[in-house]
Design a protein around this motif. Structure first.
Motif, short mmCIF file in Angstrom:
data_model
loop_
_atom_site.label_atom_id
_atom_site.label_comp_id
_atom_site.label_asym_id
_atom_site.label_seq_id
_atom_site.Cartn_x
_atom_site.Cartn_y
_atom_site.Cartn_z
N ALA A 139 10.03 -100.27 -11.99
CA ALA A 139 10.24 -98.88 -12.39
C ALA A 139 8.99 -98.04 -12.16
O ALA A 139 9.08 -96.89 -11.70
CB ALA A 139 10.67 -98.82 -13.85
N GLY A 140 7.81 -98.57 -12.47
CA GLY A 140 6.59 -97.80 -12.31
C GLY A 140 6.31 -97.41 -10.88
O GLY A 140 5.69 -96.37 -10.60
N SER A 141 6.79 -98.22 -9.93
CA SER A 141 6.52 -97.92 -8.52
C SER A 141 7.28 -96.71 -8.03
O SER A 141 7.02 -96.22 -6.92
CB SER A 141 6.87 -99.14 -7.65
N PHE A 142 8.21 -96.19 -8.84
CA PHE A 142 8.97 -95.02 -8.41
C PHE A 142 8.13 -93.75 -8.41
O PHE A 142 8.55 -92.73 -7.86
CB PHE A 142 10.24 -94.87 -9.25
N MET A 143 6.94 -93.80 -9.01
CA MET A 143 6.01 -92.69 -8.86
C MET A 143 5.66 -92.51 -7.38
O MET A 143 5.54 -91.39 -6.87
CB MET A 143 4.75 -92.95 -9.67
N PHE A 144 5.53 -93.62 -6.67
CA PHE A 144 5.18 -93.59 -5.25
C PHE A 144 6.42 -93.32 -4.39
O PHE A 144 6.32 -92.70 -3.33
CB PHE A 144 4.50 -94.90 -4.86
N THR A 145 7.58 -93.77 -4.86
CA THR A 145 8.82 -93.40 -4.18
C THR A 145 9.01 -91.89 -4.22
O THR A 145 9.41 -91.27 -3.23
CB THR A 145 10.03 -94.09 -4.85
N GLY A 146 8.71 -91.29 -5.38
CA GLY A 146 8.80 -89.84 -5.49
C GLY A 146 7.86 -89.13 -4.54
O GLY A 146 8.22 -88.11 -3.93
N ALA A 147 6.64 -89.66 -4.41
CA ALA A 147 5.69 -89.06 -3.47
C ALA A 147 6.22 -89.14 -2.04
O ALA A 147 6.05 -88.20 -1.24
CB ALA A 147 4.35 -89.78 -3.57
N LEU A 148 6.88 -90.25 -1.71
CA LEU A 148 7.51 -90.39 -0.40
C LEU A 148 8.58 -89.34 -0.19
O LEU A 148 8.67 -88.70 0.87
CB LEU A 148 8.10 -91.80 -0.27
#
Length: 446
Positions: free
Chosen positions: A359-368
């Protein structure tokens, strides 16, 4: 059409927050249909049924992503025309975009219906699980033109700044599912076929709501052959790479389910629940690209590069705060939710590890996704395609299968997280360098 370029004045952060939150509520309600179907099927007490719906949902997500890609093209062109002060052209483009989307999904529905067994087999389904998934897909796939109609309508409303009406288009479909899911699945004892029927009904409601509002606001007109011909080239110029960009995410999910299938049906059932939590909880992240596309498009069309840059920064800030909040909630409630779905053992472990590290990695998905919005609306749609496929086509498979071989099912989740971090960081940096330099004036749409 009396619409004006609403995003060229006022706080860019306010526009980002309003458009993303309303977009995420609408998108979350659309995906609530799948979540509720999975929940009610879990009441039947069979993990193999959960696994079957998980396989079918992976295919469905791929198909919906095609509509999202076409939706992005509609937002880019309609918002740009509005930013240039040409509402009549915006209406003609909007009408043509809706026709293209419905016809495309109609053709896809026929192809998938006739080849669904083979598609599910490639995804790792077999035996009874494959048959149940095939039955589910055979019913639900016929509604693809309906979801294309509803999503196109929501996109057109969003491009015009009609945030609440765009939200309500998809919200009405989710509310319909809240009512019909338990009736068809449990009370009428239709099980998995009942869940598929509920999806068809919810998409019909969404399509009707969308048509009602775009017609009522004067955002579309009667389709004309001249408009369809003149809009085709600029639409396809954005839609084709945007679709290629969007289908990378379900391809990445397909890679994950193939990697997870190596660890048994229980692990796949856990991934199915985790995927639904992911889509429902991170609706704001999935909505981000489409939501800020209209903001970037209108300001670019109005030749306001400073507001384009500020919109990009504000979207990244929103992404960080939103992800942190949802991540905390996931960590707190993941285990109780796994129990609510009747998951135990390995299936529950998959949900637990998704909440903890995935779940925390979705911060970087959002940036993508923020970088995707910039690329799609500023004339570089192929850059968005390359950024997404670098993650889903290049990084996801070796990381998911490799870490899965060492750490079993939790390793597959870790592979997804690492891919998100690497691709998101690089794309956000490239996107910032792109919007920071001088941008050429937007070309006038045909």
């Amino acid at each position: 059409m009396s619409q004006t370029a609403k995003f060229t004045t006022g706080s860019t952060m306010r526009h980002v927050v309003v458009m993303t939150l309303t977009g995420s509520i609408g998108l979350s309600f659309m995906f609530l249909v799948d979540f509720l179907a999975l929940f009610w099927i879990s009441r039947l007490g069979r993990e193999d049924l959960l696994a079957a719906v998980g396989f079918a949902a992976t295919v469905q997500f791929f198909l919906i992503s095609i509509s999202i890609g076409m939706m992005i093209a509609a937002v880019a062109l309609v918002s740009r025309a509005l930013g240039q002060g040409d509402p009549d052209r915006a209406r003609r483009i909007a009408t043509s975009a809706m026709v293209y989307s419905v016809l495309t999904q109609g053709v896809i529905a026929v192809v998938v219906f006739t080849s669904r067994d083979g598609i599910l087999g490639w995804s790792g389904a077999s035996g009874e699980v494959l048959q149940v998934a095939s039955d589910f897909l055979g019913i639900s796939v016929v509604s693809l033109p309906l979801i294309a109609l509803g999503m196109s309508a929501a996109a057109i409303l969003r491009a015009a700044g009609e945030a609440w009406r765009a939200m309500m288009v998809t919200t009405t479909g989710g509310l319909a599912a809240v009512v019909v899911d338990p009736i068809l699945i449990i009370w009428m004892d239709l099980g998995v076929p009942g869940a598929a029927m509920a999806i068809v009904i919810s998409r019909l409601v969404m399509a009707c709501a969308g048509l009602y509002w775009v017609i009522g606001k004067g955002l579309i007109g009667r389709p004309g052959l001249d408009d369809l011909r003149s809009s085709a080239a600029p639409f396809l110029g954005i839609a084709l790479p945007a679709v290629a960009t969007q289908v990378s995410t379900p391809f990445g999910n397909w890679v994950l389910i193939r990697a997870m299938a190596e660890h048994g049906d229980s692990a796949v059932a856990g991934l199915g629940v985790a995927a639904r939590l992911q889509i429902l909880g991170f609706g704001g992240i999935f909505a981000l690209s489409g939501a800020i596309g209209g903001i970037i498009g209108q300001n670019h069309g109005a030749n306001m590069p400073g507001r384009v840059r500020q919109s990009y920064i504000d979207a990244l800030k929103f992404c960080a705060v939103y992800t942190a909040a949802v991540w905390a909630l996931m960590v707190i409630f993941a285990d109780p939710l796994a129990r609510a779905f009747g998951l135990t053992g390995q299936a529950a472990e998959v949900v637990h590890w998704f909440a903890l590290i995935g779940a925390g990695s979705f911060m970087f998905t959002g940036a993508l996704f923020v970088s995707n919005a910039a690329f799609n609306n500023l004339g570089r749609p192929l850059w968005a395609t390359m950024a997404n496929w670098a993650r889903d086509g290049g990084l996801m498979a070796p990381l998911a299968f490799g870490l899965g071989a060492y750490f079993a099912a939790p390793g597959v989740i870790a592979g997804q997280a690492v891919a998100n971090v690497l691709a998101g960081t690089l794309a956000a940096w490239i996107g910032w360098r792109f919007v920071s330099r001088g941008l050429d004036p937007a070309p006038r749409p045909a």
